[in-house]
Design an enzyme around this catalytic site. Structure first.
Site, mmCIF file in Angstrom:
data_model
loop_
_atom_site.group_PDB
_atom_site.id
_atom_site.type_symbol
_atom_site.label_atom_id
_atom_site.label_comp_id
_atom_site.label_asym_id
_atom_site.label_seq_id
_atom_site.Cartn_x
_atom_site.Cartn_y
_atom_site.Cartn_z
ATOM 1 N N ARG A 26 -5.702 -4.217 -2.893
ATOM 2 C CA ARG A 26 -4.617 -4.975 -3.837
ATOM 3 C C ARG A 26 -5.241 -5.758 -4.909
ATOM 4 N NH1 ARG A 26 0.990 -4.797 -1.955
ATOM 5 N NH2 ARG A 26 0.910 -2.715 -1.140
ATOM 6 N N ARG A 30 -0.159 -8.854 -8.375
ATOM 7 C CA ARG A 30 0.722 -10.195 -8.775
ATOM 8 C C ARG A 30 0.060 -11.324 -9.003
ATOM 9 N NH1 ARG A 30 5.534 -8.466 -5.153
ATOM 10 N NH2 ARG A 30 3.497 -7.819 -3.949
ATOM 11 N N ARG A 39 2.870 -5.411 -16.077
ATOM 12 C CA ARG A 39 3.930 -5.117 -15.326
ATOM 13 C C ARG A 39 5.244 -5.265 -16.165
ATOM 14 N NH1 ARG A 39 7.649 -4.463 -12.258
ATOM 15 N NH2 ARG A 39 8.065 -4.887 -10.203
ATOM 16 N N ASP A 76 0.557 4.178 -5.784
ATOM 17 C CA ASP A 76 1.204 3.702 -4.435
ATOM 18 C C ASP A 76 1.159 4.805 -3.375
ATOM 19 O OD1 ASP A 76 2.634 1.080 -3.475
ATOM 20 O OD2 ASP A 76 3.518 2.771 -2.732
ATOM 21 N N TYR A 153 7.753 5.324 6.568
ATOM 22 C CA TYR A 153 8.657 5.160 5.370
ATOM 23 C C TYR A 153 9.645 5.999 5.054
ATOM 24 C CZ TYR A 153 5.561 0.827 4.357
ATOM 25 O OH TYR A 153 4.869 -0.212 4.205
HETATM 26 O O1 CP3 Z 1 -5.163 -1.798 -4.007
HETATM 27 C C1 CP3 Z 1 -4.967 -1.769 -5.186
HETATM 28 O O2 CP3 Z 1 -4.991 -2.547 -6.081
HETATM 29 C C2 CP3 Z 1 -4.509 -0.360 -5.414
HETATM 30 C C3 CP3 Z 1 -2.753 -0.444 -5.771
HETATM 31 C C4 CP3 Z 1 -1.893 -0.197 -4.384
HETATM 32 C C5 CP3 Z 1 -0.821 -0.579 -4.546
HETATM 33 N N1 CP3 Z 1 -0.040 -0.258 -3.295
HETATM 34 C C6 CP3 Z 1 -0.016 -1.044 -5.383
HETATM 35 C C7 CP3 Z 1 1.110 -2.003 -5.326
HETATM 36 C C8 CP3 Z 1 -2.663 0.451 -3.285
HETATM 37 C C9 CP3 Z 1 -3.558 0.940 -2.690
HETATM 38 C C10 CP3 Z 1 -1.100 0.421 -2.319
HETATM 39 C C11 CP3 Z 1 -0.979 0.926 -1.052
HETATM 40 C C12 CP3 Z 1 0.124 0.819 -0.503
HETATM 41 N N2 CP3 Z 1 1.403 0.672 -0.833
HETATM 42 C C13 CP3 Z 1 0.117 0.646 1.198
HETATM 43 C C14 CP3 Z 1 -0.960 0.567 2.071
HETATM 44 C C15 CP3 Z 1 -1.837 -0.746 1.953
HETATM 45 C C16 CP3 Z 1 -1.351 -1.920 2.490
HETATM 46 O O3 CP3 Z 1 -1.043 -2.889 1.729
HETATM 47 O O4 CP3 Z 1 -0.827 -1.924 3.665
HETATM 48 C C17 CP3 Z 1 1.595 0.309 1.528
HETATM 49 C C18 CP3 Z 1 2.044 0.005 2.909
HETATM 50 C C19 CP3 Z 1 2.299 0.530 0.178
HETATM 51 C C20 CP3 Z 1 3.919 0.382 0.020
HETATM 52 C C21 CP3 Z 1 4.504 -0.669 -0.737
HETATM 53 N N3 CP3 Z 1 4.052 -0.782 -1.987
HETATM 54 C C22 CP3 Z 1 5.245 -1.599 -0.205
HETATM 55 C C23 CP3 Z 1 5.675 -2.042 1.109
HETATM 56 C C24 CP3 Z 1 5.455 -2.448 -1.414
HETATM 57 C C25 CP3 Z 1 6.319 -3.666 -1.441
HETATM 58 C C26 CP3 Z 1 5.429 -4.796 -1.147
HETATM 59 C C27 CP3 Z 1 4.875 -5.787 -2.036
HETATM 60 O O5 CP3 Z 1 3.987 -5.931 -1.858
HETATM 61 O O6 CP3 Z 1 5.578 -6.026 -3.046
HETATM 62 C C28 CP3 Z 1 4.635 -1.910 -2.318
HETATM 63 C C29 CP3 Z 1 4.593 -2.331 -4.100
HETATM 64 C C30 CP3 Z 1 3.322 -2.527 -4.419
HETATM 65 N N4 CP3 Z 1 2.223 -1.594 -4.369
HETATM 66 C C31 CP3 Z 1 3.094 -3.432 -5.404
HETATM 67 C C32 CP3 Z 1 1.693 -3.130 -5.870
HETATM 68 C C33 CP3 Z 1 0.847 -3.935 -6.668
HETATM 69 C C34 CP3 Z 1 3.751 -4.867 -5.832
HETATM 70 C C35 CP3 Z 1 4.672 -4.203 -6.720
HETATM 71 C C36 CP3 Z 1 5.134 -5.096 -8.170
HETATM 72 O O7 CP3 Z 1 4.142 -5.311 -8.740
HETATM 73 O O8 CP3 Z 1 6.353 -5.498 -8.105
#
Ligand code: CP3
Length: 347
Positions: A26, A30, A39, A76, A153
Site C-alpha cells: 500500500r 492515503r 485521488r 485492486d 469478497y
Molecule cells: O499496495 C499498493 O500500493 C498497490 C495497490 C493496492 C490497493 N489494494 C490499493 C487500494 C493493492 C495491492 C491492493 C490489494 C488489496 N485490495 C487487498 C489485499 C492486500 C491487503 O491489504 O490485504 C485487499 C484485501 C483489497 C480490497 C480492498 N481495497 C479493501 C478491503 C479496500 C477498502 C479498505 C481501505 O483500505 O480503504 C480497498 C481500497 C483500496 N485499495 C485503497 C487503496 C489505496 C483505499 C481506497 C481509497 O483511496 O479511497
C-alpha cells in the site's frame, strides 16, 4: 540479462544482499498528500484504478519520494470480480460492496474467465506506461488477489471479520464454492499473464484472508490454487518470480513454502523473524515483516524494530517490507526514518 542490477530480482533469485531491497504494501495510498490530491482529481477510487494516466502517477509517487526498490501497480484485487461481472463499488469510509455469489444460479451469471480482459485492459496499459517511466533500477510488481481471498469478497459482498459467509458456502454447497475458486483461478492466470506481457517483472498473490481458512482446508484452497497459478505462469514466463502472501497462515507458512512453488514468501506481522529465518529462509526469499503501526507511532521503537527485522533476515535472501499495508494514519517522515535505518551501513 538486464535484470541483474535490480536488487529485488536478485533477492528473489536467492541472493543475500548486504542491504535488502525495500518496498511497502500500500505504498501508494492515503498517508501521502500527493495521493489524496490525485485521488480527488480522479473522483472515485475505481476511476483512479481504470485511468492509466492517473494510476501511473500514483504508482510513481512513492518511488519519487522515497526511491523504493520496487513499484507495485496501482489497482485492486476486486477488479477481477468486477471483470467477471460482479457489481462493485467502494463506499467512502466503509470499504467495498459487491453483488454476491451464494448459489449455482449466481455462479452461472458470471462471465467466463476469458472475458476479464475486456474490463482489465486499462490496467495492462498502466503496466506498460510504468515500465517506460520507472527508473532502470526499480522493479515493477504486478499483482492479483488469491482465489480464496477474492472468493470471500464475492460471496459476502463485502469485507467481514471472519469470512463466515465464504465458510458457509464451502460447507453448505461445496460444488458451487469449488467452481467459484476454479473460475477465479483461471481468471487470475489470464490476468497475471497479461500483466507480465505488458511489462510486470514480478507478480504477487495476496491471500489476505488465508488465516480465516480452517486449517483442514488450507492446503486445498490456499496452497493448491497458488500452486496452480504459479505453475501456469512459470511454464510461460520462467524468468518472472512469484511472491505468495498467505497472511495469517501461522504454521501453514511451512507447507506453503514447500508446496506453492513461489520464489518469494511475504510474512505477516505475527511471524517471528528468528523462526522464519531458520525455518523458511533457507528454502526461498522472504519478505516482511515490520508492524505497520510503527510507521504511525515512530520513535525509538521504529528504529529498534526496523533494525531487528533487518538483522534477523540478514543471513539469507530478504526483501524488507511491512507485515501488512501501511495505514492512512502513518506519518510520511517515519517512512524516511525506516529507510535510513535499513540503508545505514551496519555497525
Ligand atoms: O499496495 C499498493 O500500493 C498497490 C495497490 C493496492 C490497493 N489494494 C490499493 C487500494 C493493492 C495491492 C491492493 C490489494 C488489496 N485490495 C487487498 C489485499 C492486500 C491487503 O491489504 O490485504 C485487499 C484485501 C483489497 C480490497 C480492498 N481495497 C479493501 C478491503 C479496500 C477498502 C479498505 C481501505 O483500505 O480503504 C480497498 C481500497 C483500496 N485499495 C485503497 C487503496 C489505496 C483505499 C481506497 C481509497 O483511496 O479511497
Amino acid at each position: 540479462m538486464g535484470g541483474t542490477e535490480k536488487k529485488l530480482l536478485r533477492a528473489l533469485a536467492g541472493e543475500t544482499l548486504p542491504v535488502p531491497p525495500v518496498w511497502m504494501m500500500r505504498q501508494a495510498g492515503r498517508y501521502l498528500p500527493e495521493y489524496r490530491a490525485t485521488r480527488e482529481k480522479a473522483g472515485s477510487f475505481l476511476d483512479l484504478c481504470y485511468t492509466p494516466e492517473l494510476a501511473t502517477e500514483v504508482t510513481l509517487q512513492p518511488i519519487r519520494r522515497y526511491g523504493f526498490d520496487a513499484a507495485i501497480l496501482f489497482a485492486d484485487i476486486l477488479l477481477v470480480p468486477q471483470a467477471l461481472g460482479a457489481d462493485l463499488s467502494f463506499v467512502q469510509g466503509e470499504g467495498p460492496r459487491l453483488s454476491t455469489v451464494t448459489s449455482a444460479a449466481d455462479l452461472a451469471r458470471l462471465k467466463p474467465a476469458e472475458a476479464v480482459h475486456e474490463t482489465l485492459a486499462p490496467v495492462y496499459e498502466t503496466v506498460g506506461r510504468l515500465r517506460e517511466e520507472l527508473p532502470s533500477e526499480t522493479t515493477l510488481i504486478g499483482f492479483a488477489g488469491a482465489p480464496w481471498t477474492v472468493a470471500t469478497y464475492m460471496i459476502a459482498g463485502r469485507g467481514t471479520p471472519d469470512q463466515a459467509p465464504a465458510r458457509r458456502l464451502l460447507y453448505g454447497d461445496p460444488a458451487t464454492f469449488e467452481a467459484l475458486i476454479d473460475r477465479i483461478t483461471e481468471a487470475t492466470i489470464l490476468y497475471l499473464s497479461a500483466q507480465i506481457e505488458a511489462g510486470a517483472e514480478v507478480v504477487k498473490l495476496f491471500d489476505s484472508w488465508a488465516g480465516a481458512l480452517p486449517g483442514l482446508w488450507f492446503r486445498r484452497y490456499a496452497i493448491e490454487p497458488a500452486a496452480r497459478i504459479t505453475a501456469a505462469l512459470r511454464a510461460k514466463y520462467p524468468e518472472v518470480p512469484v511472491i505468495g502472501f498467505p497472511r495469517g497462515a501461522g504454521a501453514g507458512y511451512l507447507a506453503f513454502a514447500d508446496a506453492a512453488g513461489t520464489q518469494g514468501l511475504a510474512l505477516d506481522t505475527s511471524v517471528d523473524p528468528d523462526w522464519a529465518a531458520q525455518a523458511l529462509q533457507p528454502r526461498l526469499c522472504v519478505q516482511g515483516n515490520l508492524d505497520p503501526l510503527l510507521l504511525v507511532t515512530g520513535g525509538d521503537a521504529l528504529v529498534r524494530e526496523t533494525r531487528r527485522v533487518a538483522e534477523a533476515f540478514s543471513g539469507g535472501p530478504h526483501i524488507f517490507n511491512l507485515g501488512h499495508g501501511i495505514t492512512p494514519e502513518a506519518d510520511p517522515r517515519h517512512v524516511e526514518i525506516m529507510l535510513e535505518t535499513i540503508r545505514a551501513p551496519r555497525q
